[in-house]
Design an enzyme around this catalytic site. Structure first.
Site, PDB file in Angstrom:
ATOM      1  N   GLY A  46      25.151  -6.112  16.126  1.00  0.00           N
ATOM      2  CA  GLY A  46      24.349  -7.048  15.339  1.00  0.00           C
ATOM      3  C   GLY A  46      23.540  -8.050  16.138  1.00  0.00           C
ATOM      4  O   GLY A  46      22.476  -8.472  15.715  1.00  0.00           O
ATOM      5  N   ASP A 100      25.741 -12.521  16.084  1.00  0.00           N
ATOM      6  CA  ASP A 100      24.712 -12.675  15.056  1.00  0.00           C
ATOM      7  C   ASP A 100      25.101 -13.670  13.980  1.00  0.00           C
ATOM      8  O   ASP A 100      24.328 -14.544  13.621  1.00  0.00           O
ATOM      9  CB  ASP A 100      24.370 -11.302  14.427  1.00  0.00           C
ATOM     10  CG  ASP A 100      25.596 -10.514  13.966  1.00  0.00           C
ATOM     11  OD1 ASP A 100      26.724 -11.032  14.090  1.00  0.00           O
ATOM     12  OD2 ASP A 100      25.429  -9.380  13.494  1.00  0.00           O
ATOM     13  N   ASP A 103      30.973 -15.533   9.816  1.00  0.00           N
ATOM     14  CA  ASP A 103      31.258 -15.470   8.384  1.00  0.00           C
ATOM     15  C   ASP A 103      32.712 -15.889   8.167  1.00  0.00           C
ATOM     16  O   ASP A 103      33.009 -17.070   8.142  1.00  0.00           O
ATOM     17  CB  ASP A 103      30.958 -14.047   7.891  1.00  0.00           C
ATOM     18  CG  ASP A 103      31.083 -13.894   6.383  1.00  0.00           C
ATOM     19  OD1 ASP A 103      31.169 -14.918   5.691  1.00  0.00           O
ATOM     20  OD2 ASP A 103      31.086 -12.753   5.896  1.00  0.00           O
ATOM     21  N   PHE A 152      24.808 -11.746   1.490  1.00  0.00           N
ATOM     22  CA  PHE A 152      24.806 -10.715   2.529  1.00  0.00           C
ATOM     23  C   PHE A 152      23.364 -10.513   2.996  1.00  0.00           C
ATOM     24  O   PHE A 152      22.493 -10.134   2.216  1.00  0.00           O
ATOM     25  CB  PHE A 152      25.396  -9.400   2.007  1.00  0.00           C
ATOM     26  CG  PHE A 152      25.591  -8.392   3.092  1.00  0.00           C
ATOM     27  CD1 PHE A 152      26.728  -8.418   3.889  1.00  0.00           C
ATOM     28  CD2 PHE A 152      24.617  -7.426   3.342  1.00  0.00           C
ATOM     29  CE1 PHE A 152      26.889  -7.493   4.918  1.00  0.00           C
ATOM     30  CE2 PHE A 152      24.779  -6.501   4.365  1.00  0.00           C
ATOM     31  CZ  PHE A 152      25.918  -6.534   5.152  1.00  0.00           C
ATOM     32  N   VAL A 153      23.116 -10.790   4.266  1.00  0.00           N
ATOM     33  CA  VAL A 153      21.744 -10.757   4.783  1.00  0.00           C
ATOM     34  C   VAL A 153      21.525  -9.590   5.748  1.00  0.00           C
ATOM     35  O   VAL A 153      22.476  -9.095   6.353  1.00  0.00           O
ATOM     36  CB  VAL A 153      21.380 -12.089   5.491  1.00  0.00           C
ATOM     37  CG1 VAL A 153      21.386 -13.242   4.494  1.00  0.00           C
ATOM     38  CG2 VAL A 153      22.325 -12.379   6.653  1.00  0.00           C
ATOM     39  N   ASP A 159      22.559  -5.465   9.840  1.00  0.00           N
ATOM     40  CA  ASP A 159      22.382  -4.188   9.135  1.00  0.00           C
ATOM     41  C   ASP A 159      23.037  -4.165   7.768  1.00  0.00           C
ATOM     42  O   ASP A 159      23.896  -4.987   7.444  1.00  0.00           O
ATOM     43  CB  ASP A 159      23.023  -3.072   9.962  1.00  0.00           C
ATOM     44  CG  ASP A 159      24.546  -3.150   9.918  1.00  0.00           C
ATOM     45  OD1 ASP A 159      25.088  -4.214  10.269  1.00  0.00           O
ATOM     46  OD2 ASP A 159      25.191  -2.164   9.510  1.00  0.00           O
ATOM     47  N   ARG A 165      18.126  -3.045  10.650  1.00  0.00           N
ATOM     48  CA  ARG A 165      18.235  -3.901  11.836  1.00  0.00           C
ATOM     49  C   ARG A 165      16.856  -4.246  12.387  1.00  0.00           C
ATOM     50  O   ARG A 165      16.655  -5.270  13.018  1.00  0.00           O
ATOM     51  CB  ARG A 165      19.032  -3.196  12.943  1.00  0.00           C
ATOM     52  CG  ARG A 165      20.499  -3.002  12.627  1.00  0.00           C
ATOM     53  CD  ARG A 165      21.258  -2.596  13.890  1.00  0.00           C
ATOM     54  NE  ARG A 165      22.553  -2.000  13.591  1.00  0.00           N
ATOM     55  CZ  ARG A 165      23.670  -2.679  13.371  1.00  0.00           C
ATOM     56  NH1 ARG A 165      23.641  -3.992  13.379  1.00  0.00           N
ATOM     57  NH2 ARG A 165      24.798  -2.068  13.125  1.00  0.00           N
TER      58      ARG A 165
END
Ligand code: 5GP
Ligand code: MG
Length: 182
Positions: A46, A100, A103, A152-153, A159, A165
């Site tokens: 990521g 990245d 969370d 959720f991005v 991805d 991506r």
């Protein structure tokens, strides 16, 4: 592909500006002698694009290490597992982990524990994105690009089932895309 995006949360221009600011902050944090002993450890896949841009905003000599962790299945977090170990020696070096997104913190908790066990001189973490509702206190991130909402991005390295991506902006996909089998 861009037509699958429902809305853009962070544009490519905003990302570019912030990545350079992070580069300046990181350069200031590591004093001249520490810069020479820095290894930046990128958590794949990521953070591939983020790290590629960030390191070009760091105007000093440094080494690069790669570690691969997998956690997400679709949009649901799973137990993170180490797919590929770090291959460079970071003993007595300053280590900056680059990921990245922070969370639940499960991924970085695993990575930070692995790296701490490798005997670095210091250990810090830089994340491009953080979901503040969930980021736990025991997983520190000294450098944070953007605090984002709890969606959720995808894009800029992030991805959905290994797609998207290569989108230059960060955003949320249309609901029907998440329901399709990609
Ligand atoms: P955590 O372990 O902190 O729950 O999640 C961190 C990892 O899960 C990130 O490195 C990223 O790969 C993935 N992840 C978490 N949230 C998102 C998201 O909104 N979009 C994408 N594409 N991946 C995410
Ligand atoms: Mg990741």
């Amino acid at each position: 592909m861009e037509s699958d995006m429902d809305r853009i949360l962070i544009s490519r221009e905003q990302i570019a500006r912030r990545v350079c600011e992070l580069g300046e902050q990181i350069s200031e944090t590591y004093a001249a002698d520490e810069q020479a002993g820095l290894t930046l450890v990128t958590v794949l896949s990521g953070s591939l694009i983020f790290a590629a841009d960030l390191i070009r905003c760091l105007p000093f000599r440094m080494k690069l290490g790669l570690i691969t962790v997998s956690s997400y299945k679709g949009t649901s977090p799973g137990q993170p597992s180490l797919i590929q170990q770090l291959k460079v020696d970071v003993r007595d070096r300053h280590v900056l982990v680059v990921d990245d997104i922070l969370d639940t913190g499960a991924t970085l908790r695993l990575v930070q524990a692995q790296l701490a066990a490798a005997g670095p001189k210091s250990l810090r973490t830089c994340v491009l994105l953080r979901k503040p509702d969930k980021a736990p206190a025991d997983v520190p991130a000294e450098f944070v690009g953007f605090d984002i909402e709890n969606s959720f991005v995808v894009g800029y390295g992030l991805d959905y089932n290994d797609h998207y991506r290569n989108l230059p902006d960060i955003g949320v996909l249309k609901p029907e895309v998440y329901e399709e089998k990609l």
